[in-house]
Scaffold this motif. Structure first.
Motif, PDB file in Angstrom:
ATOM      1  N   GLU A 192       0.835  -1.216   0.000  1.00 31.82           N
ATOM      2  CA  GLU A 192       0.000   0.000   0.000  1.00 31.82           C
ATOM      3  C   GLU A 192       0.863   1.256   0.000  1.00 31.82           C
ATOM      4  O   GLU A 192       0.385   2.343  -0.289  1.00 31.82           O
ATOM      5  N   GLY A 193       2.123   1.121   0.376  1.00 27.12           N
ATOM      6  CA  GLY A 193       3.019   2.277   0.418  1.00 27.12           C
ATOM      7  C   GLY A 193       3.783   2.408   1.723  1.00 27.12           C
ATOM      8  O   GLY A 193       4.721   3.189   1.824  1.00 27.12           O
ATOM      9  N   LYS A 194       3.392   1.626   2.726  1.00 27.98           N
ATOM     10  CA  LYS A 194       4.047   1.736   4.027  1.00 27.98           C
ATOM     11  C   LYS A 194       5.503   1.265   3.988  1.00 27.98           C
ATOM     12  O   LYS A 194       6.298   1.619   4.850  1.00 27.98           O
ATOM     13  N   ASP A 196       7.570   2.058   1.642  1.00 28.84           N
ATOM     14  CA  ASP A 196       8.344   3.051   0.877  1.00 28.84           C
ATOM     15  C   ASP A 196       9.134   3.948   1.836  1.00 28.84           C
ATOM     16  O   ASP A 196       8.695   5.037   2.194  1.00 28.84           O
ATOM     17  N   LYS A 199      10.154   7.458   0.539  1.00 31.07           N
ATOM     18  CA  LYS A 199       8.996   8.225   0.035  1.00 31.07           C
ATOM     19  C   LYS A 199       9.154   8.700  -1.412  1.00 31.07           C
ATOM     20  O   LYS A 199       8.732   9.789  -1.777  1.00 31.07           O
ATOM     21  N   ASP A 200       9.766   7.841  -2.265  1.00 32.47           N
ATOM     22  CA  ASP A 200       9.923   8.219  -3.678  1.00 32.47           C
ATOM     23  C   ASP A 200       8.834   7.605  -4.559  1.00 32.47           C
ATOM     24  O   ASP A 200       8.921   7.609  -5.772  1.00 32.47           O
ATOM     25  N   ARG A 201       7.785   7.060  -3.906  1.00 29.87           N
ATOM     26  CA  ARG A 201       6.653   6.420  -4.575  1.00 29.87           C
ATOM     27  C   ARG A 201       7.060   5.194  -5.394  1.00 29.87           C
ATOM     28  O   ARG A 201       6.418   4.818  -6.358  1.00 29.87           O
ATOM     29  N   LYS A 202       8.169   4.599  -4.979  1.00 34.40           N
ATOM     30  CA  LYS A 202       8.602   3.303  -5.535  1.00 34.40           C
ATOM     31  C   LYS A 202       8.959   2.418  -4.350  1.00 34.40           C
ATOM     32  O   LYS A 202       9.537   2.897  -3.375  1.00 34.40           O
ATOM     33  N   ILE A 203       8.634   1.136  -4.456  1.00 35.27           N
ATOM     34  CA  ILE A 203       9.007   0.196  -3.408  1.00 35.27           C
ATOM     35  C   ILE A 203       9.955  -0.837  -4.007  1.00 35.27           C
ATOM     36  O   ILE A 203       9.592  -1.548  -4.955  1.00 35.27           O
ATOM     37  N   LYS A 241       5.507   0.631  -8.343  1.00 39.39           N
ATOM     38  CA  LYS A 241       5.424   2.102  -8.291  1.00 39.39           C
ATOM     39  C   LYS A 241       3.972   2.449  -8.025  1.00 39.39           C
ATOM     40  O   LYS A 241       3.072   1.749  -8.498  1.00 39.39           O
ATOM     41  N   TYR A 242       3.741   3.503  -7.298  1.00 40.24           N
ATOM     42  CA  TYR A 242       2.350   3.868  -6.979  1.00 40.24           C
ATOM     43  C   TYR A 242       2.165   5.374  -6.989  1.00 40.24           C
ATOM     44  O   TYR A 242       3.136   6.122  -7.120  1.00 40.24           O
TER      45      TYR A 242
END
Length: 242
Positions: A192-194, A196, A199-203, A241-242
């Motif tokens: 979900e983004g946690k 990351d 915080k570059d919107r890529k995991i 990527k999100y």
């Protein structure tokens, strides 16, 4: 390819495995952007040996384009090692724990068969353990026998990324309040983004691994257990990527 086996014919249930698979089905569409027509979801009655091999040998074969397809596999259920620890198996709905070679899915053979189809990449998430215990710490074997677990991910092909829920001698636990396996729950939170961290919107694989290790290990300790997820593959590769 998403497989969730909660109800087994000859051994104890893998609690919440069905939930894990159903939720990952949604995440495959949302986080990875996979079209519904490109997702095969096998749950409980669809996970017999016959139906699982049909999905592998027919459906998967028809979907993979050589050197182009990016394959994602999710498995939630039971795993088991042979008594000498040399072979790891994923138990299907009708597998017999005393006849692993004849009735269960050899992890090594599974990976080899997929590698022969030549996908561009393969990412595997396995919420199972090989310790001989269920998520509720019940034994999978009718007669308890010592299991000797050896090396990890030694036969994974080059283009594979494998996230495993626990060390080979650890139990992959369930999380009652969330109705998920601990690994699956934090896997989806991470996607979900946690996970990351920068915080570059890529995991990346490494970011997800670190997030899983931190959170799964902490939650397992609260249950009085030891569980540390692992990664086999390139930690710097961008997973989503999100």
């Amino acid at each position: 390819l998403i497989i969730g086996i909660e109800s087994y014919e000859t051994t104890v249930p893998a609690v919440f495995a069905k939930n894990d698979a159903k939720w990952f089905y949604e995440y495959a569409k949302l986080a990875f952007g996979v079209k519904q027509s490109n997702i095969k979801l096998l749950i409980d009655n669809d996970t017999t040996r016959t139906k699982t091999y049909a999905a592998l040998d027919k459906w998967l074969k028809s979907k993979i384009e050589k050197n182009q397809t990016e394959l994602i596999i999710f498995f939630a259920g039971h795993g088991l090692a042979t008594p000498d620890g040399e072979e790891l198996y994923l138990l299907l709905k009708d597998s017999d724990t005393d006849l692993l070679g004849r009735t269960a899915l050899s992890r090594n053979e599974f990976f080899k068969d997929i590698d022969k189809l030549k996908p561009k990449s393969v990412t595997v998430f396995i919420d199972a353990c090989y310790s001989g215990s269920s998520r509720d710490n019940e034994t999978l074997l009718a007669a308890a026998r010592p299991l000797k677990i050896v090396g990890e991910e030694r036969d994974a092909p080059r283009n594979f990324t494998i996230f495993s829920a626990s060390g080979l001698d650890q139990i992959s636990s369930g999380l009652k309040e969330a109705k998920h396996g601990i690994f699956s729950y934090y896997l989806m939170k991470g996607l979900e983004g946690k996970a990351d961290k920068n915080k570059d919107r890529k995991i990346t694989n490494g970011e997800l691994r670190d997030y899983l290790v931190q959170n799964v290990s902490r939650k397992a300790l609260e249950l009085g257990r030891s569980q540390k997820p692992s990664l086999a593959g390139n930690p710097n590769k961008v997973l989503v990527k999100y």
